[in-house]
Design a protein around this motif. Structure first.
Motif, mmCIF file in Angstrom:
data_model
loop_
_atom_site.group_PDB
_atom_site.id
_atom_site.type_symbol
_atom_site.label_atom_id
_atom_site.label_comp_id
_atom_site.label_asym_id
_atom_site.label_seq_id
_atom_site.Cartn_x
_atom_site.Cartn_y
_atom_site.Cartn_z
ATOM 1 N N ASN A 1 0.878 -1.189 0.189
ATOM 2 C CA ASN A 1 -0.061 -0.034 -0.013
ATOM 3 C C ASN A 1 0.768 1.302 -0.116
ATOM 4 O O ASN A 1 0.601 2.221 -0.622
ATOM 5 N N LYS A 2 2.277 1.098 0.703
ATOM 6 C CA LYS A 2 2.554 2.434 0.853
ATOM 7 C C LYS A 2 4.180 2.103 1.403
ATOM 8 O O LYS A 2 4.432 1.200 2.207
ATOM 9 N N VAL A 3 5.263 2.875 0.797
ATOM 10 C CA VAL A 3 6.475 2.541 1.059
ATOM 11 C C VAL A 3 7.154 4.046 1.537
ATOM 12 O O VAL A 3 6.985 4.879 1.146
ATOM 13 N N THR A 4 7.719 4.001 2.674
ATOM 14 C CA THR A 4 8.352 5.286 3.297
ATOM 15 C C THR A 4 9.735 4.998 3.480
ATOM 16 O O THR A 4 10.092 4.075 4.344
ATOM 17 N N ALA A 5 10.525 6.020 3.029
ATOM 18 C CA ALA A 5 11.923 5.828 3.256
ATOM 19 C C ALA A 5 12.477 7.337 4.021
ATOM 20 O O ALA A 5 12.300 8.128 3.757
ATOM 21 N N LYS A 6 13.010 6.836 5.408
ATOM 22 C CA LYS A 6 13.424 8.163 6.066
ATOM 23 C C LYS A 6 14.938 7.835 6.389
ATOM 24 O O LYS A 6 15.489 6.586 6.076
ATOM 25 N N PRO A 7 15.733 8.752 7.095
ATOM 26 C CA PRO A 7 17.125 8.473 7.280
ATOM 27 C C PRO A 7 17.222 7.231 8.154
ATOM 28 O O PRO A 7 16.725 7.269 9.187
ATOM 29 N N ASP A 8 17.974 6.175 7.490
ATOM 30 C CA ASP A 8 18.052 4.931 8.665
ATOM 31 C C ASP A 8 16.652 4.248 8.754
ATOM 32 O O ASP A 8 16.907 3.382 9.693
ATOM 33 N N THR A 9 15.662 4.381 8.073
ATOM 34 C CA THR A 9 14.408 3.788 8.541
ATOM 35 C C THR A 9 13.624 3.670 7.272
ATOM 36 O O THR A 9 13.358 4.568 6.541
ATOM 37 N N TYR A 10 13.103 2.476 7.026
ATOM 38 C CA TYR A 10 12.197 2.142 6.114
ATOM 39 C C TYR A 10 10.720 1.740 6.637
ATOM 40 O O TYR A 10 10.758 0.946 7.761
ATOM 41 N N ILE A 11 9.610 2.063 6.123
ATOM 42 C CA ILE A 11 8.553 1.789 6.869
ATOM 43 C C ILE A 11 7.690 1.291 5.528
ATOM 44 O O ILE A 11 7.390 1.736 4.651
ATOM 45 N N PHE A 12 6.862 -0.007 5.847
ATOM 46 C CA PHE A 12 6.131 -0.591 4.716
ATOM 47 C C PHE A 12 4.578 -0.887 5.137
ATOM 48 O O PHE A 12 4.588 -1.510 6.243
ATOM 49 N N ASP A 13 3.917 -0.559 4.495
ATOM 50 C CA ASP A 13 2.250 -0.587 4.913
ATOM 51 C C ASP A 13 1.837 -1.587 3.692
ATOM 52 O O ASP A 13 1.863 -1.147 2.410
ATOM 53 N N TYR A 14 1.643 -2.944 3.836
ATOM 54 C CA TYR A 14 1.150 -4.052 2.973
ATOM 55 C C TYR A 14 0.150 -4.943 3.684
ATOM 56 O O TYR A 14 -0.083 -4.980 4.843
#
Length: 205
Positions: free
Chosen positions: A134-147
């Motif tokens: 659903n959504k992929v988010t990249a922050k400094p040294d952090t990946y977040i996945f909504d799936y």
């Protein structure tokens, strides 16, 4: 080429079940690639059943230096995995929240050592799996996945998985999930748990 992660010794050449632990690059034991490591970490809480114990609110791991908050109405089902790694697991109804830190090689200084955010998205949700990102988010040294995934013979699940890194020491994974049909009802609570995650500085780090 991908670095390898030792799971356990086995004469058959097949990996033994269970999440992996990094041991070394020169051993001739059984290995998991970075791709297999990330996917097993994301899906670990979906396959564990352990006894109920107690309640908690703020969960802190003093060894790795991370913490997150869950409502005190959640039940703790935490356990210790191979290599002495603590799996923090909290449940309420069909909501499931877990966190785990896994050792990594000393030269893994950034999360991009595991690939770009898009590469990791394809790792935890490969094309052959019945699901959608659903959504992929990249922050400094952090990946977040909504799936979402549809495990065989189980209700469809919606998950939010966070990966972050303690450079050269650990990759830390937090996953919050619920049945997809009930996710909207729990979404504010689930996202607040993920947003509460923090990785602080350790003394001397």
């Amino acid at each position: 080429s991908m670095s390898a992660f030792v799971v356990t010794t086995c004469s058959s050449g097949r990996t033994a079940p269970g999440p992996p632990m990094f041991v070394g690059r020169t051993s001739t034991k059984c290995y998991l690639s970075r791709r297999e490591l990330l996917r097993s970490l994301a899906l670990t809480p979906a396959v564990l059943l352990v006894p109920k114990t107690t309640y908690a609110q703020t969960i802190s791991d003093e060894t790795v230096g991370y913490e997150f908050v869950v409502p005190d109405s959640f039940t703790e089902n935490s356990t210790v995995l191979s290599g002495g790694r603590k799996l923090y697991l909290y449940v309420k109804d069909d909501i499931n929240v877990s966190a785990i830190a896994t050792p990594i090689p000393g030269d893994f200084q950034k999360l991009t050592s595991f690939g770009s955010v898009d590469n990791v998205a394809n790792t935890i949700l490969p094309k052959e799996v019945n699901g959608k990102m659903n959504k992929v988010t990249a922050k400094p040294d952090t990946y977040i996945f909504d799936y979402e995934i549809k495990p065989p013979s189980q209700p469809e699940k919606r998950l939010i998985t966070l990966f972050t890194i303690r450079p050269g020491q650990y990759i830390v994974t937090l996953t919050a999930q619920a049945n997809a049909e009930n996710f909207a009802e729990h979404e504010i609570q689930i996202r607040s748990i993920v947003d509460s995650f923090s990785l602080g500085k350790l003394p001397g780090y």
